[in-house]
Write a protein that holds these residues in place. Structure first.
Motif, PDB file in Angstrom:
ATOM      1  N   LYS A  46      49.375   5.127  -4.602  1.00 20.59           N
ATOM      2  CA  LYS A  46      50.292   5.346  -5.708  1.00 20.59           C
ATOM      3  C   LYS A  46      49.623   6.027  -6.888  1.00 20.59           C
ATOM      4  CE  LYS A  46      53.252   1.454  -4.609  1.00 20.59           C
ATOM      5  NZ  LYS A  46      53.847   0.223  -5.099  1.00 20.59           N
ATOM      6  N   TRP A  47      48.289   6.137  -6.858  1.00 24.84           N
ATOM      7  CA  TRP A  47      47.550   6.631  -8.009  1.00 24.84           C
ATOM      8  C   TRP A  47      46.518   7.669  -7.599  1.00 24.84           C
ATOM      9  CZ3 TRP A  47      49.565   4.897 -12.390  1.00 24.84           C
ATOM     10  CH2 TRP A  47      50.260   3.684 -12.357  1.00 24.84           C
ATOM     11  N   ARG A  48      46.395   8.738  -8.391  1.00 18.93           N
ATOM     12  CA  ARG A  48      45.288   9.687  -8.275  1.00 18.93           C
ATOM     13  C   ARG A  48      44.316   9.290  -9.374  1.00 18.93           C
ATOM     14  NH1 ARG A  48      45.542  14.374  -5.854  1.00 18.93           N
ATOM     15  NH2 ARG A  48      47.788  14.389  -6.089  1.00 18.93           N
ATOM     16  N   VAL A  49      43.146   8.830  -8.983  1.00 19.21           N
ATOM     17  CA  VAL A  49      42.199   8.218  -9.908  1.00 19.21           C
ATOM     18  C   VAL A  49      40.966   9.107 -10.054  1.00 19.21           C
ATOM     19  CG1 VAL A  49      40.780   6.182 -10.337  1.00 19.21           C
ATOM     20  CG2 VAL A  49      43.005   5.937  -9.231  1.00 19.21           C
ATOM     21  N   THR A  50      40.607   9.393 -11.302  1.00 24.03           N
ATOM     22  CA  THR A  50      39.388  10.129 -11.614  1.00 24.03           C
ATOM     23  C   THR A  50      38.381   9.139 -12.180  1.00 24.03           C
ATOM     24  OG1 THR A  50      40.715  12.062 -12.155  1.00 24.03           O
ATOM     25  CG2 THR A  50      38.443  12.062 -12.916  1.00 24.03           C
TER      26      THR A  50
END
Length: 88
Positions: A46-50
Motif C-alpha cells: 500500500k506504500w512506496r517507501v523511501t
C-alpha cells in the motif's frame, strides 16, 4: 495501431491484453527470510517507501514497496525522520 521505425510494419495491438505491472496488485517487498535467503512478505503493498541514510556515511537511498504492517516495523527500526511514505 503501432508503427515500427525499423521495418515500417504496421500491427494492431490490443493494449488491454498487454501485461503491465500497474494492472496487478503490487506485493510487499519486505524481507522476512533469514540471512541465507530472501523471502518477501507477499502481502498487498500500500506504500512506496523511501528510506534515507542519516548516519552520515553517504549510503544510497532505498525505495521499497511495503504493506502497512512492514511500514510500521521499518519506522520503528529507522526512525520517522529517515522515512518518506507515499500511498500507491
Amino acid at each position: 495501431m503501432v508503427r515500427s521505425a525499423e521495418a515500417d510494419i504496421e500491427s494492431i495491438v490490443d493494449l488491454g491484453e498487454l501485461a503491465g505491472i500497474d494492472r496487478e496488485p503490487q506485493r510487499c517487498e519486505c524481507d522476512h527470510g533469514d540471512e541465507t535467503a530472501y523471502a518477501p512478505c507477499g502481502r498487498r503493498a500500500k506504500w512506496r517507501v523511501t528510506i534515507d541514510c542519516v548516519c552520515g556515511e553517504g549510503h544510497p537511498r532505498r525505495v521499497e514497496l511495503l504493506c502497512s504492517r512492514c511500514l510500521r516495523t521499518v519506522r520503528q527500526e529507522y526512525g520517522r525522520e529517515a522515512i518518506t511514505a507515499r500511498r500507491l
